[in-house]
Write an enzyme that holds these catalytic residues in place. Sequence first.
Site, PDB file in Angstrom:
ATOM      1  N   GLU A   1      -0.794  -0.810  -9.618  1.00 23.16           N
ATOM      2  CA  GLU A   1      -2.214  -1.072  -9.750  1.00 23.16           C
ATOM      3  C   GLU A   1      -2.415  -2.465 -10.584  1.00 23.16           C
ATOM      4  O   GLU A   1      -1.511  -2.778 -11.266  1.00 23.16           O
ATOM      5  CB  GLU A   1      -3.023  -0.033 -10.216  1.00 23.16           C
TER       6      GLU A   1
ATOM      7  N   ASP B   1      -9.744   0.120  -2.025  1.00 21.49           N
ATOM      8  CA  ASP B   1      -9.302   0.329  -3.386  1.00 21.49           C
ATOM      9  C   ASP B   1      -9.393  -1.018  -4.085  1.00 21.49           C
ATOM     10  O   ASP B   1     -10.731  -1.567  -4.030  1.00 21.49           O
ATOM     11  CB  ASP B   1      -7.897   0.669  -3.375  1.00 21.49           C
TER      12      ASP B   1
END
Length: 296
Positions: free
Chosen positions: A16, A199
Amino acid sequence: MTILSVALEAKAGLGECPRWHKAERRLYWVDIERCELHRFDPTTGHDEYVQFDEPVGCFAFIEGGGGLMLGMKNGFARLDAWGAAPIPFGEQIFTDNPDLRLNDGRTDARGRFWAGSVNMAKSAHDAALYRLDGDGSVHWIEGGMLTCNGAAFDEGDRHFYHADTPTHMLRRYDVDGYSGELSNPKVFHRFPMGEGRPDGGSVDADGCYWSALFDGGRVVRLSPDGEIIGSIVLPVSRPTMIAFGGTDRCTAYVTTARKGLSSTQLLEQPLAGSLFSFPVQVPGLAEHCFAISSQS
C-alpha cells in the site's frame, strides 16, 4: 499501448501507499500485513525495509527532510530517521479499540495529513476520516464507514476524494483550504458490484482521478466528470494503490496484495504482491509534505 512492467517482485501481503521521494529519487511504500515500511530504488532495483511492532497503513514525508509521519494501529507517530523507533504524535485514538487502525492518507497543500481508518473485523461501521494538524491535534471529519480509502486532492485543493471501499462508491467534496473543512459531498463514481472495489487513488495534472480496483484486476482513470476514460489491466486481481513518481512524475506505480488469496489463486497469480509500473503521458500531482508547527 501501455507497457506494464514489474518494478519489484515484492510478494507483499498487503502492499500500500506508494509515495515518491523527490530528493532521494526513491519510492517509499508499506506492507501493512507485515508491519513494514519499504523504500525502493528503481534505478538499481534495490528495496530495503524496516519492520515495526504494529502495522503502518499510510505515511507522509515531513517537510524539511524531517522524517515521516506514520498512520499506525493506534494513531499517528513520527519517524525521525530510517531505523528509528516511531514516536506517538497526537492523541492515540484507537488504543481502546482493537478492531480499528489507520489505513489510507494524503497531505494537503497546507501540510495537514488526512487519513482514514478501517474496521479490520468488519464488526461495525465505525471507520472514519480524520485530519491531523501540525500541532498534533486530531480532528474527526466524517464517519459511518468500514474502510476509508482513496484519499486524494486535486490541484489547488479544490476537491477532495475518498471512498468507503465496500460501498463501491467514490465521493468528491469541495474543500475550504484555509479551514480544512469539507462540504457539498457528491458521488463521483459508483462501480458495479462484482467488478472491483475502489481502493487507493491519485489525481493527475489534468484533474483526472486514478483508482486501483481491489478484486478488479485493473486501475482506471476517471475524467473530472467521473467518467472512466482509461483502464490498465494487471496480471493480478488485487491492486491496492496507484501513485506517480520519477523525475517528471510520469511513471505510475501500483502496489498489490496477496492477502486473502487462496493457494489456487496464488498459483494463477504468481506476481500477486508485486510492485508494478507503467508510463503515463500526463504527470501526477506532486505529493505535499506534512508541516509540524513550532508549538508541537
